[in-house]
Design a protein around this motif. Sequence first.
Motif, PDB file in Angstrom:
ATOM      1  N   GLY A  95      -3.505  -4.238  34.004  1.00  0.00           N
ATOM      2  CA  GLY A  95      -2.532  -3.247  34.072  1.00  0.00           C
ATOM      3  C   GLY A  95      -1.545  -3.582  33.156  1.00  0.00           C
ATOM      4  O   GLY A  95      -1.012  -2.476  32.344  1.00  0.00           O
ATOM      5  N   ASP A  96      -0.733  -4.738  32.942  1.00  0.00           N
ATOM      6  CA  ASP A  96       0.202  -5.005  32.094  1.00  0.00           C
ATOM      7  C   ASP A  96      -0.192  -4.754  30.789  1.00  0.00           C
ATOM      8  O   ASP A  96       0.645  -4.488  30.054  1.00  0.00           O
ATOM      9  CB  ASP A  96       0.400  -6.615  32.250  1.00  0.00           C
ATOM     10  N   LEU A  97      -1.355  -5.019  30.528  1.00  0.00           N
ATOM     11  CA  LEU A  97      -1.762  -4.852  28.924  1.00  0.00           C
ATOM     12  C   LEU A  97      -1.541  -3.687  28.600  1.00  0.00           C
ATOM     13  O   LEU A  97      -1.481  -3.045  27.472  1.00  0.00           O
ATOM     14  CB  LEU A  97      -3.006  -5.537  28.707  1.00  0.00           C
ATOM     15  N   ILE A  98      -2.308  -2.579  29.482  1.00  0.00           N
ATOM     16  CA  ILE A  98      -2.257  -1.209  29.296  1.00  0.00           C
ATOM     17  C   ILE A  98      -0.769  -0.861  29.069  1.00  0.00           C
ATOM     18  O   ILE A  98      -0.492  -0.013  28.219  1.00  0.00           O
ATOM     19  CB  ILE A  98      -2.815  -0.401  30.330  1.00  0.00           C
ATOM     20  N   VAL A  99       0.130  -1.162  29.890  1.00  0.00           N
ATOM     21  CA  VAL A  99       1.528  -0.995  29.877  1.00  0.00           C
ATOM     22  C   VAL A  99       2.058  -1.218  28.531  1.00  0.00           C
ATOM     23  O   VAL A  99       2.811  -0.369  27.864  1.00  0.00           O
ATOM     24  CB  VAL A  99       2.246  -1.596  31.120  1.00  0.00           C
ATOM     25  N   ILE A 100       1.809  -2.444  28.183  1.00  0.00           N
ATOM     26  CA  ILE A 100       2.286  -2.931  26.948  1.00  0.00           C
ATOM     27  C   ILE A 100       1.799  -2.166  25.739  1.00  0.00           C
ATOM     28  O   ILE A 100       2.734  -1.682  24.965  1.00  0.00           O
ATOM     29  CB  ILE A 100       1.790  -4.629  26.572  1.00  0.00           C
ATOM     30  N   VAL A 101       0.446  -1.770  25.498  1.00  0.00           N
ATOM     31  CA  VAL A 101       0.128  -0.834  24.566  1.00  0.00           C
ATOM     32  C   VAL A 101       0.735   0.518  24.581  1.00  0.00           C
ATOM     33  O   VAL A 101       1.220   1.025  23.573  1.00  0.00           O
ATOM     34  CB  VAL A 101      -1.562  -0.684  24.649  1.00  0.00           C
ATOM     35  N   VAL A 102       1.113   0.995  25.562  1.00  0.00           N
ATOM     36  CA  VAL A 102       1.466   2.258  25.795  1.00  0.00           C
ATOM     37  C   VAL A 102       3.175   2.308  25.632  1.00  0.00           C
ATOM     38  O   VAL A 102       3.697   3.093  24.776  1.00  0.00           O
ATOM     39  CB  VAL A 102       1.270   3.013  27.166  1.00  0.00           C
ATOM     40  N   GLY A 132      10.127  -0.170  36.101  1.00  0.00           N
ATOM     41  CA  GLY A 132       9.289   1.108  36.476  1.00  0.00           C
ATOM     42  C   GLY A 132       9.855   2.233  35.838  1.00  0.00           C
ATOM     43  O   GLY A 132       9.182   3.159  34.897  1.00  0.00           O
ATOM     44  N   PRO A 133      11.148   2.529  36.183  1.00  0.00           N
ATOM     45  CA  PRO A 133      11.721   4.158  35.843  1.00  0.00           C
ATOM     46  C   PRO A 133      11.965   3.990  34.119  1.00  0.00           C
ATOM     47  O   PRO A 133      11.722   5.093  33.310  1.00  0.00           O
ATOM     48  CB  PRO A 133      13.136   4.040  36.298  1.00  0.00           C
ATOM     49  N   MET A 134      11.993   2.540  33.395  1.00  0.00           N
ATOM     50  CA  MET A 134      12.007   2.625  32.137  1.00  0.00           C
ATOM     51  C   MET A 134      10.694   3.110  31.498  1.00  0.00           C
ATOM     52  O   MET A 134      10.857   3.821  30.459  1.00  0.00           O
ATOM     53  CB  MET A 134      12.428   1.303  31.618  1.00  0.00           C
ATOM     54  N   LEU A 135       9.719   2.753  32.136  1.00  0.00           N
ATOM     55  CA  LEU A 135       8.405   3.146  31.652  1.00  0.00           C
ATOM     56  C   LEU A 135       7.888   4.417  31.672  1.00  0.00           C
ATOM     57  O   LEU A 135       7.732   5.226  30.717  1.00  0.00           O
ATOM     58  CB  LEU A 135       7.250   2.377  32.564  1.00  0.00           C
ATOM     59  N   VAL A 136       8.527   5.116  32.689  1.00  0.00           N
ATOM     60  CA  VAL A 136       8.531   6.535  32.943  1.00  0.00           C
ATOM     61  C   VAL A 136       9.224   7.278  32.086  1.00  0.00           C
ATOM     62  O   VAL A 136       8.745   8.159  31.466  1.00  0.00           O
ATOM     63  CB  VAL A 136       8.953   6.775  34.408  1.00  0.00           C
ATOM     64  N   LEU A 137      10.424   6.803  31.438  1.00  0.00           N
ATOM     65  CA  LEU A 137      11.205   7.474  30.733  1.00  0.00           C
ATOM     66  C   LEU A 137      10.576   7.509  29.361  1.00  0.00           C
ATOM     67  O   LEU A 137      10.425   8.440  28.609  1.00  0.00           O
ATOM     68  CB  LEU A 137      12.630   6.775  30.354  1.00  0.00           C
ATOM     69  N   ILE A 138      10.150   6.380  28.993  1.00  0.00           N
ATOM     70  CA  ILE A 138       8.941   6.160  27.766  1.00  0.00           C
ATOM     71  C   ILE A 138       7.969   7.104  27.857  1.00  0.00           C
ATOM     72  O   ILE A 138       7.621   7.838  26.711  1.00  0.00           O
ATOM     73  CB  ILE A 138       8.555   4.640  27.588  1.00  0.00           C
ATOM     74  N   ALA A 139       7.428   7.166  29.063  1.00  0.00           N
ATOM     75  CA  ALA A 139       6.060   8.076  28.900  1.00  0.00           C
ATOM     76  C   ALA A 139       6.554   9.455  28.804  1.00  0.00           C
ATOM     77  O   ALA A 139       5.922  10.174  27.975  1.00  0.00           O
ATOM     78  CB  ALA A 139       5.488   7.719  30.244  1.00  0.00           C
ATOM     79  N   GLY A 151       5.301   8.389  21.668  1.00  0.00           N
ATOM     80  CA  GLY A 151       4.587   7.373  20.616  1.00  0.00           C
ATOM     81  C   GLY A 151       4.910   5.691  20.793  1.00  0.00           C
ATOM     82  O   GLY A 151       4.577   5.059  20.234  1.00  0.00           O
ATOM     83  N   GLY A 152       5.648   5.804  22.151  1.00  0.00           N
ATOM     84  CA  GLY A 152       6.261   4.434  22.430  1.00  0.00           C
ATOM     85  C   GLY A 152       7.314   3.925  21.472  1.00  0.00           C
ATOM     86  O   GLY A 152       7.816   4.903  20.729  1.00  0.00           O
ATOM     87  N   ILE A 153       7.659   2.573  21.494  1.00  0.00           N
ATOM     88  CA  ILE A 153       8.497   1.944  21.084  1.00  0.00           C
ATOM     89  C   ILE A 153       8.548   2.224  19.147  1.00  0.00           C
ATOM     90  O   ILE A 153       9.495   2.477  18.474  1.00  0.00           O
ATOM     91  CB  ILE A 153       8.722   0.541  20.922  1.00  0.00           C
ATOM     92  N   ASP A 154       7.108   2.269  18.818  1.00  0.00           N
ATOM     93  CA  ASP A 154       7.037   2.416  17.404  1.00  0.00           C
ATOM     94  C   ASP A 154       7.365   3.586  16.854  1.00  0.00           C
ATOM     95  O   ASP A 154       8.012   3.941  15.725  1.00  0.00           O
ATOM     96  CB  ASP A 154       5.406   2.653  17.195  1.00  0.00           C
ATOM     97  N   SER A 155       7.502   4.782  17.630  1.00  0.00           N
ATOM     98  CA  SER A 155       7.922   6.135  17.379  1.00  0.00           C
ATOM     99  C   SER A 155       9.453   5.992  17.290  1.00  0.00           C
ATOM    100  O   SER A 155      10.073   6.980  16.715  1.00  0.00           O
ATOM    101  CB  SER A 155       7.320   7.175  18.372  1.00  0.00           C
ATOM    102  N   LEU A 156      10.216   5.079  17.954  1.00  0.00           N
ATOM    103  CA  LEU A 156      11.546   5.212  17.649  1.00  0.00           C
ATOM    104  C   LEU A 156      11.921   4.871  16.162  1.00  0.00           C
ATOM    105  O   LEU A 156      13.114   5.154  15.915  1.00  0.00           O
ATOM    106  CB  LEU A 156      12.286   4.128  18.610  1.00  0.00           C
ATOM    107  N   PHE A 157      11.138   4.259  15.367  1.00  0.00           N
ATOM    108  CA  PHE A 157      11.507   3.915  14.001  1.00  0.00           C
ATOM    109  C   PHE A 157      11.269   4.904  13.061  1.00  0.00           C
ATOM    110  O   PHE A 157      11.135   4.693  11.889  1.00  0.00           O
ATOM    111  CB  PHE A 157      10.858   2.503  13.870  1.00  0.00           C
ATOM    112  N   GLY A 158      11.023   6.104  13.567  1.00  0.00           N
ATOM    113  CA  GLY A 158      10.814   7.101  12.764  1.00  0.00           C
ATOM    114  C   GLY A 158       9.423   7.583  12.337  1.00  0.00           C
ATOM    115  O   GLY A 158       8.387   6.824  12.944  1.00  0.00           O
TER     116      GLY A 158
END
Lengths: 321, 250
Positions: free
Chosen positions: A248-255, A299-306, A311-318
């Motif tokens: 589960g952690d690995l899926i969370v990391i990728v997302v 948990g809530p941080m993940l929900v906010l990202i979702a 696009g996850g963290i990567d999408s924050l860089f444009g």
Amino acid sequence: MIAALRTPRGLVTVLVLVVLAVLPLLTQAFDQRYLLSIGTKIVIWSIAAVSLNMILGYGGMVSFGHAVFFGIGGYAVGILSAHGVSSGWIQWPVALLAATLWAALVGALSLRTRGLYFIMITLAFAQLVYYVGGGLEAYGADDGLNISRSRFPGVIDLRNKASFYWLCFVLLCGTLWFCSRFANSRFGYVIRGAKSNDLRMTALGFPVFRYRLAAFTISGAFGGLAGILLANEGAYISPAMMSWVKSGDLIVIVVLGGMGTLFGPLYGTIAFFVLEESLPPLLDLGRKGWGEYWQIVFGPMLVLIALYARGGIDSLFGRRR
Amino acid sequence: MTAPLLSTDRLVKRYGGLVATDNVSIDVVPGEIHALIGPNGAGKTTLVGQLTGNVTPDSGTIRFAGHDVTRLKTHARVALGLARSFQITSVLREFTALENVALAVQAHAGHSFRFLRDARSDESLRGPARTLLEEVGLGSRADAPAAALSHGEQRQLEIAMALAGDPQLLLLDEPMAGMGAEESQRMIGFLRALKGRRAMLLIEHDMDAVFQLADRITVLVYGRAIASGPPAEIRANPDVRQAYLGEETA
């Protein structure tokens, strides 16, 4: 490299890679040995996350059992080591082969299903191995087993923390290089096309199942590599390294990092470990004992990202080009 | 008469008590446009599914290009030269128009277990893909994401994808569906230009299109082929008028 520095994304990527490349020097200079241990875990988990991203991010195959490859890679090394086979030249190929074969078997059986069934079957196979691991009395059962690190006489001494870190880092770079080639290769296009519309890909004449199986197998092989490294990092194996929580952690990391992006899994792993390490002490500052409940904040941080950064963290860089 | 490229022999498919395909025997000869018409629920989609390999018939056989393909998987039929377009537009929305067609070209360029070379700079895929896009009139839209194309353009893109690999038979499932009059007319013109070079099985609701294009028409009602023949004959057939055309003109 120079051109990459012109975009925010490129700048971040180069910065992260440079910091990771010189991490042992930094931790030595500031006398923070503990940080090197976390850094090593981040690099190893990144390899696993990149490998999961190959099927999850690019291929849309939600495997909920990827940590099983930590276990298979780790146990192959540990069991050989317990029987006196300490040479990495034997241990590592055997471990990689075991992970590859297991991935091929699980893939062949699970890829005939879709959606929720695929998730459940990959989870079931992982749990199977997890319980087998817990039942291996000779290898410590649930308590796990202390092992000696793989030996590569005259080449590298894995007991040296800095050498081991750099080996992991080089292997991460190799994994990222492969993933970057894979993503835009003919094979990568088939896998990504099948994620987008597999009926269409079949109608075009692609035997989609074979390509998915190949992707799943390759992903498992890299996952096994991460398992080999993880066992060597702690000189220890236990069923816990392949529990469903780790999957589960690995899926969370990728997302979290950004599915289907090259460096997303790396960012996701860094963010995950940094939060895991820093949230408890931060919360303890508020009130002693709160740190134990750091996941209430995580948990809530993940929900906010979702919800807001699909696009996850990567999408924050444009936007990607 | 030339040997048929595609032929079905007494094809049957049942869903419970419903006979969706009832002893259907049709054929398509090289170079002709054979249209398949019928009211909603006539079993056109089920028949198409059996031809493409998505649905397994209960009995009967399908022969294509000299092979018995009744039990063959979809990708193997495509390899023999059977290409299709979908009733509901089906393109790879995340990819550009060019990438969509390049993938279609790739499907016919041997296996795709190639992991390292960049397919984006592979002219053996991109070159033919660009030519196909020009052919269907989408040359200027090559780099647009498929999701950004208009409905009509997406249908054109589907045709370009179906044409990759130079198929012997095009199975066109309502290519005019959802198109405006002008777009339809352009598509009809395009299909007419293709006529003779490739055989087509055309499933279509648009009667104008069918009568303009088809060499032969088969009418499907309740799973059965009630009539088959040249357009003029079908138009004059009293059974057909009653079962199908009559509803429209009444």
